[in-house]
Design a protein around this motif. Sequence first.
Motif, PDB file in Angstrom:
ATOM      1  N   ILE A 145     -23.561  24.881 -41.240  1.00  0.00           N
ATOM      2  CA  ILE A 145     -23.365  25.826 -42.358  1.00  0.00           C
ATOM      3  C   ILE A 145     -22.075  25.541 -43.124  1.00  0.00           C
ATOM      4  O   ILE A 145     -21.977  25.865 -44.296  1.00  0.00           O
ATOM      5  CB  ILE A 145     -23.375  27.323 -41.928  1.00  0.00           C
ATOM      6  N   TYR A 146     -21.115  24.907 -42.455  1.00  0.00           N
ATOM      7  CA  TYR A 146     -19.850  24.597 -43.143  1.00  0.00           C
ATOM      8  C   TYR A 146     -19.962  23.346 -44.001  1.00  0.00           C
ATOM      9  O   TYR A 146     -19.058  23.026 -44.748  1.00  0.00           O
ATOM     10  CB  TYR A 146     -18.725  24.408 -42.119  1.00  0.00           C
ATOM     11  N   PHE A 147     -21.051  22.613 -43.846  1.00  0.00           N
ATOM     12  CA  PHE A 147     -21.207  21.327 -44.539  1.00  0.00           C
ATOM     13  C   PHE A 147     -22.440  21.353 -45.442  1.00  0.00           C
ATOM     14  O   PHE A 147     -23.115  20.349 -45.594  1.00  0.00           O
ATOM     15  CB  PHE A 147     -21.327  20.189 -43.513  1.00  0.00           C
ATOM     16  N   ALA A 161      -7.305  11.975 -38.658  1.00  0.00           N
ATOM     17  CA  ALA A 161      -6.419  13.126 -38.427  1.00  0.00           C
ATOM     18  C   ALA A 161      -6.109  13.264 -36.937  1.00  0.00           C
ATOM     19  O   ALA A 161      -4.983  13.599 -36.552  1.00  0.00           O
ATOM     20  CB  ALA A 161      -7.066  14.409 -38.963  1.00  0.00           C
ATOM     21  N   VAL A 162      -7.106  12.978 -36.099  1.00  0.00           N
ATOM     22  CA  VAL A 162      -6.853  13.014 -34.647  1.00  0.00           C
ATOM     23  C   VAL A 162      -5.818  11.937 -34.286  1.00  0.00           C
ATOM     24  O   VAL A 162      -4.921  12.162 -33.478  1.00  0.00           O
ATOM     25  CB  VAL A 162      -8.166  12.827 -33.850  1.00  0.00           C
ATOM     26  N   GLY A 163      -5.936  10.772 -34.935  1.00  0.00           N
ATOM     27  CA  GLY A 163      -4.973   9.694 -34.686  1.00  0.00           C
ATOM     28  C   GLY A 163      -3.558  10.098 -35.058  1.00  0.00           C
ATOM     29  O   GLY A 163      -2.601   9.803 -34.325  1.00  0.00           O
ATOM     30  N   LEU A 182      -6.259  24.661 -44.359  1.00  0.00           N
ATOM     31  CA  LEU A 182      -7.600  24.341 -44.863  1.00  0.00           C
ATOM     32  C   LEU A 182      -8.681  24.980 -43.992  1.00  0.00           C
ATOM     33  O   LEU A 182      -9.568  25.679 -44.496  1.00  0.00           O
ATOM     34  CB  LEU A 182      -7.790  22.816 -44.901  1.00  0.00           C
ATOM     35  N   HIS A 183      -8.608  24.771 -42.677  1.00  0.00           N
ATOM     36  CA  HIS A 183      -9.679  25.248 -41.804  1.00  0.00           C
ATOM     37  C   HIS A 183      -9.683  26.764 -41.638  1.00  0.00           C
ATOM     38  O   HIS A 183     -10.744  27.377 -41.607  1.00  0.00           O
ATOM     39  CB  HIS A 183      -9.601  24.565 -40.424  1.00  0.00           C
ATOM     40  N   ALA A 184      -8.496  27.351 -41.510  1.00  0.00           N
ATOM     41  CA  ALA A 184      -8.456  28.792 -41.232  1.00  0.00           C
ATOM     42  C   ALA A 184      -8.571  29.624 -42.504  1.00  0.00           C
ATOM     43  O   ALA A 184      -9.301  30.617 -42.530  1.00  0.00           O
ATOM     44  CB  ALA A 184      -7.171  29.136 -40.496  1.00  0.00           C
TER      45      ALA A 184
HETATM   46 NI1  HNI Z   1     -12.606  19.725 -40.161  1.00  0.00          NI
HETATM   47  C1  HNI Z   1     -12.434  18.840 -43.497  1.00  0.00           C
HETATM   48  C2  HNI Z   1     -10.172  17.409 -39.425  1.00  0.00           C
HETATM   49  C3  HNI Z   1     -12.776  20.606 -36.831  1.00  0.00           C
HETATM   50  C4  HNI Z   1     -15.312  21.737 -40.818  1.00  0.00           C
HETATM   51  N1  HNI Z   1     -11.524  18.394 -41.263  1.00  0.00           N
HETATM   52  C5  HNI Z   1     -11.612  18.160 -42.618  1.00  0.00           C
HETATM   53  C6  HNI Z   1     -10.704  17.098 -42.976  1.00  0.00           C
HETATM   54  C7  HNI Z   1     -10.072  16.685 -41.844  1.00  0.00           C
HETATM   55  C8  HNI Z   1     -10.582  17.515 -40.752  1.00  0.00           C
HETATM   56  C9  HNI Z   1      -9.019  15.600 -41.714  1.00  0.00           C
HETATM   57  C10 HNI Z   1     -10.522  16.530 -44.383  1.00  0.00           C
HETATM   58  C11 HNI Z   1      -9.358  17.265 -45.026  1.00  0.00           C
HETATM   59  C12 HNI Z   1      -9.107  16.829 -46.453  1.00  0.00           C
HETATM   60  O1  HNI Z   1      -9.987  16.226 -47.079  1.00  0.00           O
HETATM   61  O2  HNI Z   1      -8.009  17.105 -46.942  1.00  0.00           O
HETATM   62  N2  HNI Z   1     -11.645  19.143 -38.446  1.00  0.00           N
HETATM   63  C13 HNI Z   1     -10.654  18.191 -38.378  1.00  0.00           C
HETATM   64  C14 HNI Z   1     -10.209  18.091 -37.005  1.00  0.00           C
HETATM   65  C15 HNI Z   1     -10.943  18.996 -36.277  1.00  0.00           C
HETATM   66  C16 HNI Z   1     -11.848  19.647 -37.193  1.00  0.00           C
HETATM   67  C17 HNI Z   1      -9.112  17.147 -36.525  1.00  0.00           C
HETATM   68  C18 HNI Z   1     -10.914  19.332 -34.807  1.00  0.00           C
HETATM   69  C19 HNI Z   1     -10.378  18.582 -33.875  1.00  0.00           C
HETATM   70  N3  HNI Z   1     -13.799  20.977 -39.042  1.00  0.00           N
HETATM   71  C20 HNI Z   1     -13.719  21.181 -37.693  1.00  0.00           C
HETATM   72  C21 HNI Z   1     -14.784  22.075 -37.256  1.00  0.00           C
HETATM   73  C22 HNI Z   1     -15.515  22.386 -38.385  1.00  0.00           C
HETATM   74  C23 HNI Z   1     -14.886  21.688 -39.494  1.00  0.00           C
HETATM   75  C24 HNI Z   1     -15.007  22.553 -35.828  1.00  0.00           C
HETATM   76  C25 HNI Z   1     -16.726  23.253 -38.519  1.00  0.00           C
HETATM   77  C26 HNI Z   1     -17.722  23.276 -37.650  1.00  0.00           C
HETATM   78  N4  HNI Z   1     -13.642  20.229 -41.861  1.00  0.00           N
HETATM   79  C27 HNI Z   1     -14.742  21.068 -41.895  1.00  0.00           C
HETATM   80  C28 HNI Z   1     -15.237  21.129 -43.263  1.00  0.00           C
HETATM   81  C29 HNI Z   1     -14.414  20.288 -44.036  1.00  0.00           C
HETATM   82  C30 HNI Z   1     -13.419  19.735 -43.120  1.00  0.00           C
HETATM   83  C31 HNI Z   1     -16.422  21.949 -43.751  1.00  0.00           C
HETATM   84  C32 HNI Z   1     -14.493  19.992 -45.538  1.00  0.00           C
HETATM   85  C33 HNI Z   1     -15.505  18.881 -45.684  1.00  0.00           C
HETATM   86  C34 HNI Z   1     -15.539  18.282 -47.060  1.00  0.00           C
HETATM   87  O3  HNI Z   1     -16.498  17.530 -47.331  1.00  0.00           O
HETATM   88  O4  HNI Z   1     -14.655  18.516 -47.880  1.00  0.00           O
END
Ligand code: HNI
Length: 141
Positions: free
Chosen positions: A41-43, A65-67, A86-88
């Motif tokens: 749903i987030y994508f 990002a993990v790296g 971004l996430h929260a």
């Molecule tokens: Ni996440 C975008 C890293 C967990 C949903 N996420 C990012 C980006 C990074 C990233 C890096 C790109 C940021 C940017 O473009 O500036 N996400 C991470 C990491 C974790 C994580 C390191 C956990 C270890 N993300 C999650 C989870 C979800 C999630 C659990 C939902 C289930 N993230 C997203 C969504 C985007 C996102 C949605 C935006 C996607 C897009 O196409 O722009």
Amino acid sequence: MLSAQERDQILRVWDLIAGHEAPFGAELLLRLFTVYPSTKIYFKHLGAYPDEVQLLNHGQRLLSAVGVAVQHMDNLRAVLSPLADLHARILRVDPANFPLLIQCFQVVLASHLQGEYTVEMQAAWDKFLTGVAVVLTEKHR
Ligand code: HNI
């Protein structure tokens, strides 16, 4: 707080992944979306069935990002601050999704590294990724 041994295990595993961020990340996302379809749903912008290019693209960003987090494991809060916002605050990803991603991450590591991936490595990565998830979710309201 990570012990010296845990840090060492995390770095050793990252050495095996580094350079393969896109395929590892793509497999992680494919597993996440397949085993836990609610995470899709987030994508929504990627469509019902994200294609290989989309998975590789986002996988690369996620694993990179993990790296960065691995290189700054003592300073996660500072280095992940923009991603936490971004996430929260923007994406508003429910924190319950993070353990699902961590589980799929472990499956990817175990299936690729096989015998090289020891129980100590698994425990260290679980602690490290949980620390990353805490930072990425703690601003969630
Ligand atoms: Ni996440 C975008 C890293 C967990 C949903 N996420 C990012 C980006 C990074 C990233 C890096 C790109 C940021 C940017 O473009 O500036 N996400 C991470 C990491 C974790 C994580 C390191 C956990 C270890 N993300 C999650 C989870 C979800 C999630 C659990 C939902 C289930 N993230 C997203 C969504 C985007 C996102 C949605 C935006 C996607 C897009 O196409 O722009």
